[in-house]
Design a protein around this motif. Structure first.
Motif, PDB file in Angstrom:
ATOM      1  N   ILE A 172       0.965  -1.186   0.137  1.00 58.08           N
ATOM      2  CA  ILE A 172      -0.074  -0.159  -0.094  1.00 58.08           C
ATOM      3  C   ILE A 172       0.902   1.196  -0.042  1.00 58.08           C
ATOM      4  CG2 ILE A 172      -2.011  -1.165   1.257  1.00 58.08           C
ATOM      5  CD1 ILE A 172      -0.985   0.438   3.691  1.00 58.08           C
ATOM      6  N   ARG A 173       0.509   2.481  -0.541  1.00 55.65           N
ATOM      7  CA  ARG A 173       1.099   3.627  -0.457  1.00 55.65           C
ATOM      8  C   ARG A 173       0.279   4.581   0.235  1.00 55.65           C
ATOM      9  NH1 ARG A 173       5.378   4.860  -3.678  1.00 55.65           N
ATOM     10  NH2 ARG A 173       6.159   3.270  -5.215  1.00 55.65           N
ATOM     11  N   PHE A 174       1.035   5.650   1.084  1.00 53.59           N
ATOM     12  CA  PHE A 174      -0.128   6.299   1.953  1.00 53.59           C
ATOM     13  C   PHE A 174       1.053   7.712   2.227  1.00 53.59           C
ATOM     14  CE2 PHE A 174       2.086   3.597   5.024  1.00 53.59           C
ATOM     15  CZ  PHE A 174       2.436   4.433   5.922  1.00 53.59           C
ATOM     16  N   THR A 175       0.184   8.714   2.306  1.00 52.23           N
ATOM     17  CA  THR A 175       0.538  10.055   2.709  1.00 52.23           C
ATOM     18  C   THR A 175       0.124  10.584   4.004  1.00 52.23           C
ATOM     19  OG1 THR A 175      -1.037  11.312   1.449  1.00 52.23           O
ATOM     20  CG2 THR A 175       1.015  10.647   0.111  1.00 52.23           C
ATOM     21  N   LEU A 176       0.611  11.229   4.866  1.00 50.48           N
ATOM     22  CA  LEU A 176       0.448  11.978   5.976  1.00 50.48           C
ATOM     23  C   LEU A 176       0.631  13.329   5.851  1.00 50.48           C
ATOM     24  CD1 LEU A 176       2.455   9.611   8.591  1.00 50.48           C
ATOM     25  CD2 LEU A 176       0.157   9.202   7.878  1.00 50.48           C
ATOM     26  N   SER A 177      -0.582  14.009   6.368  1.00 47.74           N
ATOM     27  CA  SER A 177      -0.372  15.449   6.331  1.00 47.74           C
ATOM     28  C   SER A 177      -0.940  15.883   7.700  1.00 47.74           C
ATOM     29  CB  SER A 177      -1.491  16.043   5.546  1.00 47.74           C
ATOM     30  OG  SER A 177      -2.841  15.580   5.534  1.00 47.74           O
ATOM     31  N   GLY A 178      -0.495  16.945   8.297  1.00 44.62           N
ATOM     32  CA  GLY A 178      -0.610  17.435   9.698  1.00 44.62           C
ATOM     33  C   GLY A 178       0.439  17.349  10.358  1.00 44.62           C
ATOM     34  N   ALA A 179       0.569  17.681  11.716  1.00 43.67           N
ATOM     35  CA  ALA A 179       1.666  17.741  12.338  1.00 43.67           C
ATOM     36  C   ALA A 179       1.166  16.890  14.121  1.00 43.67           C
ATOM     37  CB  ALA A 179       2.528  19.196  12.410  1.00 43.67           C
ATOM     38  N   GLY A 180       2.167  16.588  14.692  1.00 45.44           N
ATOM     39  CA  GLY A 180       2.039  16.554  15.929  1.00 45.44           C
ATOM     40  C   GLY A 180       1.301  15.389  16.357  1.00 45.44           C
ATOM     41  N   ASN A 181       0.092  15.467  17.084  1.00 46.29           N
ATOM     42  CA  ASN A 181      -0.472  14.114  17.641  1.00 46.29           C
ATOM     43  C   ASN A 181      -1.701  13.780  16.549  1.00 46.29           C
ATOM     44  OD1 ASN A 181       1.203  13.870  19.664  1.00 46.29           O
ATOM     45  ND2 ASN A 181      -0.198  14.724  21.102  1.00 46.29           N
ATOM     46  N   SER A 182      -2.084  14.595  15.619  1.00 53.21           N
ATOM     47  CA  SER A 182      -3.119  14.539  14.757  1.00 53.21           C
ATOM     48  C   SER A 182      -2.532  14.656  13.324  1.00 53.21           C
ATOM     49  CB  SER A 182      -4.127  15.735  14.760  1.00 53.21           C
ATOM     50  OG  SER A 182      -4.647  15.707  16.105  1.00 53.21           O
ATOM     51  N   ARG A 183      -3.137  13.525  12.633  1.00 56.49           N
ATOM     52  CA  ARG A 183      -2.580  13.201  11.224  1.00 56.49           C
ATOM     53  C   ARG A 183      -3.724  12.915  10.099  1.00 56.49           C
ATOM     54  NH1 ARG A 183       2.971  12.953  10.875  1.00 56.49           N
ATOM     55  NH2 ARG A 183       3.854  14.438  12.774  1.00 56.49           N
ATOM     56  N   LYS A 184      -3.576  13.417   8.853  1.00 54.53           N
ATOM     57  CA  LYS A 184      -4.715  12.837   8.295  1.00 54.53           C
ATOM     58  C   LYS A 184      -4.010  11.891   6.944  1.00 54.53           C
ATOM     59  CE  LYS A 184      -8.020  14.690   4.535  1.00 54.53           C
ATOM     60  NZ  LYS A 184      -9.174  13.906   5.406  1.00 54.53           N
ATOM     61  N   VAL A 185      -4.523  10.690   6.903  1.00 53.38           N
ATOM     62  CA  VAL A 185      -3.884   9.590   6.280  1.00 53.38           C
ATOM     63  C   VAL A 185      -4.866   9.348   4.943  1.00 53.38           C
ATOM     64  CG1 VAL A 185      -3.030   7.425   6.097  1.00 53.38           C
ATOM     65  CG2 VAL A 185      -3.332   8.402   8.149  1.00 53.38           C
ATOM     66  N   THR A 186      -4.221   9.547   3.655  1.00 54.38           N
ATOM     67  CA  THR A 186      -4.708   9.020   2.581  1.00 54.38           C
ATOM     68  C   THR A 186      -4.002   8.242   1.890  1.00 54.38           C
ATOM     69  OG1 THR A 186      -3.906  10.887   1.246  1.00 54.38           O
ATOM     70  CG2 THR A 186      -5.863  11.333   2.218  1.00 54.38           C
ATOM     71  N   GLY A 187      -4.383   7.004   0.959  1.00 50.07           N
ATOM     72  CA  GLY A 187      -3.651   6.112   0.586  1.00 50.07           C
ATOM     73  C   GLY A 187      -4.431   5.310  -0.567  1.00 50.07           C
ATOM     74  N   SER A 188      -3.707   4.342  -1.168  1.00 49.37           N
ATOM     75  CA  SER A 188      -4.198   3.611  -2.121  1.00 49.37           C
ATOM     76  C   SER A 188      -3.312   2.213  -2.221  1.00 49.37           C
ATOM     77  CB  SER A 188      -4.121   4.282  -3.489  1.00 49.37           C
ATOM     78  OG  SER A 188      -2.850   4.337  -3.811  1.00 49.37           O
ATOM     79  N   ALA A 189      -4.056   1.098  -2.842  1.00 47.89           N
ATOM     80  CA  ALA A 189      -3.522  -0.040  -3.031  1.00 47.89           C
ATOM     81  C   ALA A 189      -4.079  -0.410  -4.419  1.00 47.89           C
ATOM     82  CB  ALA A 189      -3.793  -0.953  -2.118  1.00 47.89           C
ATOM     83  N   ASN A 190      -3.356  -1.329  -5.046  1.00 44.92           N
ATOM     84  CA  ASN A 190      -3.576  -1.726  -6.561  1.00 44.92           C
ATOM     85  C   ASN A 190      -3.728  -3.470  -6.300  1.00 44.92           C
ATOM     86  OD1 ASN A 190      -3.121  -2.775  -9.442  1.00 44.92           O
ATOM     87  ND2 ASN A 190      -4.102  -0.630  -9.637  1.00 44.92           N
TER      88      ASN A 190
END
Length: 413
Positions: free
Chosen positions: A361-379
């Motif tokens: 899987i691939r994913f990205t993290l956005s935000g900082a500290g203790n809170s993050r937004k995760v978006t990703g994908s798999a084929n």
């Protein structure tokens, strides 16, 4: 000339129009494959409607006086045989179709016009073959009888000029003479009009992934190593060796409500999109040292939906997820690698439908500290898992694009 009752006239022309519609649609369904799924449901609904109306028509035929036959001898016998054959067709075709659906290996739920559930008949699985053959035979017989009946009506009206057709009209009107038989033409044209347009499938690169739902940010391009994750996994041993002993234990992340796991797959040039409404994720990871990551995602396969009750029922069946025997899909991974400033790749194992395969899987993290937004994908290659293993899956692409997004909060150890 004595006429039929008004209820008999109404039933006659209504059934005739519905039969014309069924003839127009029925023979196109086999060539449409999965693209004709909704039309197939309509075909079943109209077929059961014809069955019910025919039963009412028989009750009216024997309950109300009807005009006497106008022909005797062999011509009268032929007319009676055509009428009897039509009743056999109008009863037998829906019943064999019902039996066909009830004995199919893939149990597709039927909701008449999307409202009334139709139960499956309690028939053995080995009855499927005769139901299929009987339905096809009755369809051909019905078309022949339908044409003979129309030809007989034209003969009486145009050649014999005996006014026979007026018996099936509520009034002797030239307008009705055109309008009521025109219902059959309307049924044929309507059936033809609602057929999906032929799709010319555009050529695309061999490694191109299926379309991904628009509401989710497009993931990073999937390279050859991801597409071939079943053959290779990433061992984070080298990265692990470089971790300093003083690094604090990684944080456990709690997934917040409102996340989503979606999927999309090409289906003969069109895209089918859906998602899972019930899933859990356990994540331990230090974004600065992803080699320490431990990821486990469990998906309740019974929660899969594409927004259509019929197709959702198929997803739960043997041809797709086989929820009764394998209720969950599980992805696990130990370790990840950084592929960009905020992007990562994790190679692990996907367990689905009783089989386990390597999966990345691939994913990205956005935000900082203790809170993050995760978006990703798999084929994901569906065929090694036996997902979509029947005739209704013939138009589906071999790979399914899975996307996910959620918010997570860190719980410091």
């Amino acid at each position: 000339m004595r006429r039929y009752s008004l209820i008999a006239i109404f039933l006659h022309w209504t059934i005739a129009a519905l039969l014309a519609f069924q003839i127009s649609v029925g023979w196109a369904l086999e060539d449409l494959g999965a693209r004709g799924f909704s039309l197939y449901q309509l075909h079943k609904s109209v077929g059961v409607s014809i069955l019910v109306l025919t039963l009412v028509r028989l009750a009216v035929r024997f309950g109300k006086p009807r005009p006497d036959p106008v022909e005797r001898g062999w011509q009268g016998a032929l007319a009676s045989a055509v009428h009897g054959g039509l009743y056999l067709f109008m009863l037998g075709a829906p019943l064999t179709g019902w039996a066909l659906v009830s004995t199919a290996r893939v149990k597709v739920p039927t909701l008449l016009f999307g409202v009334i559930p139709l139960p499956h008949l309690p028939l053995p699985a080995d009855a499927h073959q005769w139901a299929e053959g009987g339905h096809a035979l009755l369809a051909w017989l019905g078309i022949a009888l339908f044409l003979l009946h129309v030809a007989g009506a034209i003969r009486h009206h145009m050649m014999l000029r005996d006014g026979l057709i007026w018996r099936m009209m509520p009034a002797r009107s030239p307008v009705l003479l055109v309008a009521l038989p025109g219902l059959m033409l309307l049924g044929l044209l309507l059936g033809k009009a609602i057929l999906p347009e032929p799709v010319s499938k555009p050529a695309r690169p061999q490694n191109a992934a299926p379309a991904i739902e628009s509401e989710i940010a497009p993931p990073a391009p999937i390279d050859a190593s991801v597409a071939n994750a079943a053959e290779a996994t990433v061992a984070p041993d080298n990265a692990t060796a470089q971790v300093e002993e003083t690094i604090a234990p990684p944080s456990a992340w709690t997934v917040q409500p409102g996340g989503r796991i979606g999927f999309s797959v090409d289906n003969s040039g069109e895209t089918i999109s859906g998602g899972f409404s019930r899933w859990t994720a356990k994540i331990v990871m230090d974004p600065d040292h992803p080699e320490s990551a431990i990821i486990r995602v469990e998906i309740d396969l019974a929660s899969a939906s594409v927004g259509d009750a019929y197709q959702d029922g198929m997803l739960a069946g043997d041809e797709f997820f086989d929820v009764a025997a394998h209720p969950k899909a599980v992805f696990t991974a130990k370790g990840a690698e950084k592929t960009g400033r905020n992007s990562y790749r994790a190679a692990g194992t996907l367990s689905l439908k009783g089989m386990s395969r390597a999966q990345a899987i691939r994913f990205t993290l956005s935000g900082a500290g203790n809170s993050r937004k995760v978006t990703g994908s798999a084929n994901i290659a569906r065929l090694p898992f036996g997902v979509g293993n029947g005739e209704s899956s013939a138009g589906l692409a071999p790979r399914v694009a899975v996307t996910f997004q959620f918010d997570a909060r860190a719980e410091r150890p």
